[in-house]
Motif scaffolding. Structure first.
Motif, mmCIF file in Angstrom:
data_model
loop_
_atom_site.group_PDB
_atom_site.id
_atom_site.type_symbol
_atom_site.label_atom_id
_atom_site.label_comp_id
_atom_site.label_asym_id
_atom_site.label_seq_id
_atom_site.Cartn_x
_atom_site.Cartn_y
_atom_site.Cartn_z
ATOM 1 N N ARG A 26 -24.000 84.887 37.239
ATOM 2 C CA ARG A 26 -23.643 83.765 36.363
ATOM 3 C C ARG A 26 -22.974 82.635 37.131
ATOM 4 O O ARG A 26 -23.256 81.451 36.886
ATOM 5 N N CYS A 35 -16.720 87.732 28.597
ATOM 6 C CA CYS A 35 -17.829 86.779 28.467
ATOM 7 C C CYS A 35 -17.968 86.214 27.062
ATOM 8 O O CYS A 35 -18.897 85.452 26.788
ATOM 9 N N TYR A 72 -23.112 90.823 36.988
ATOM 10 C CA TYR A 72 -23.247 89.799 35.946
ATOM 11 C C TYR A 72 -22.457 88.546 36.326
ATOM 12 O O TYR A 72 -22.985 87.421 36.252
ATOM 13 N N LEU A 73 -21.201 88.712 36.732
ATOM 14 C CA LEU A 73 -20.368 87.565 37.076
ATOM 15 C C LEU A 73 -20.903 86.837 38.309
ATOM 16 O O LEU A 73 -20.902 85.609 38.365
ATOM 17 N N GLU A 87 -11.422 86.614 30.996
ATOM 18 C CA GLU A 87 -12.241 85.409 31.105
ATOM 19 C C GLU A 87 -11.419 84.238 31.634
ATOM 20 O O GLU A 87 -11.825 83.536 32.570
ATOM 21 N N CYS A 129 -22.160 91.891 29.512
ATOM 22 C CA CYS A 129 -21.581 92.019 30.853
ATOM 23 C C CYS A 129 -21.160 93.448 31.187
ATOM 24 O O CYS A 129 -20.770 93.732 32.319
ATOM 25 N N SER A 162 -19.003 87.426 24.371
ATOM 26 C CA SER A 162 -20.138 87.884 23.574
ATOM 27 C C SER A 162 -19.645 88.655 22.347
ATOM 28 O O SER A 162 -18.639 89.358 22.392
#
Length: 212
Positions: A193, A7, A189-190, A138, A29, A9
């Motif tokens: 999102r 992600c 999370y995915l 990603e 994530c 981050s």
């Protein structure tokens, strides 16, 4: 500082260390990952894969894969078209899905490197014991999303992180080609999102559906 490879981050922290490698976790994530400098190079990675002996007619391996194929087949329309991403040298999963009447293309960076199949879209994409190997999850995750038609499925098989205590004695991390460790929280999370429907089947199978 290690950016999260899933992600991007910068909110990552040290998670665990063993005699071989260090592991970090993303606070956004919750991916656990091996830093880039501790990963194998391509030649050594492929040499490790070359020792895998997963043949399409191996009944034990077919039973293992059926944990993904059985629930996926219940959700696919007849004569669906799919892509087995990271199929390896013995694409048993594709054989099983073809036996059920579906068309399956193959892609693997080392064993089926025909990138033409990545220019199409599919009713489903499967990735069995693949996602834990990804150096750039990603990029590949976004690629999978682009490969699946609206209403289509992504079927994943991987073992998942439970907590630090379990991770400390987890055999899965000792494979030197395993560098990205997902958990249920990561998939949640995915899914949130990217607006995907999410189902967990048992401990190791994850099904995600792209919105219509």
């Amino acid at each position: 500082m290690h950016l999260c490879p899933l992600c991007s981050s910068n909110q990552t922290h040290f998670y665990f260390e063993d005699k071989n490698r260090s592991y970090f976790q993303c606070s956004r994530c919750e991916l656990v990952f091996v830093p880039q400098e501790q990963r194998l190079d391509a030649a050594n990675e492929k040499a490790h894969y070359d020792h895998h002996k997963n043949e399409p007619d191996d009944q034990g391996y077919r039973r293992f894969l059926s944990r993904l194929t059985q629930p996926l087949l219940k959700r696919l329309a007849p004569d669906s078209e799919g892509l087995d991403f990271g199929c390896g040298p013995g694409p048993a999963l594709a054989h099983m899905l073809r036996e059920a009447g579906h068309t399956v293309a193959l892609y693997d960076i080392y064993y089926q490197p025909d990138t033409d199949v990545l220019e199409k879209t599919y009713d489903f994409v499967t990735a069995t014991e693949v996602i834990e190997h990804l150096y750039d999850p990603e990029k590949i995750w976004l690629q999978w999303l682009s490969l699946v038609k609206p209403g289509g499925w992504i079927g994943i098989m991987t073992k998942q992180v439970i907590d630090l205590e379990a991770f400390a004695c987890w055999h899965y991390k000792y494979d030197p080609t395993h560098v990205s460790f997902f958990s249920r929280a990561t998939f949640h999370y995915l899914a949130e999102r990217d607006s995907l429907e999410l189902e967990f089947i048992g401990n190791d199978v994850i099904l995600l559906r792209k919105p219509q």
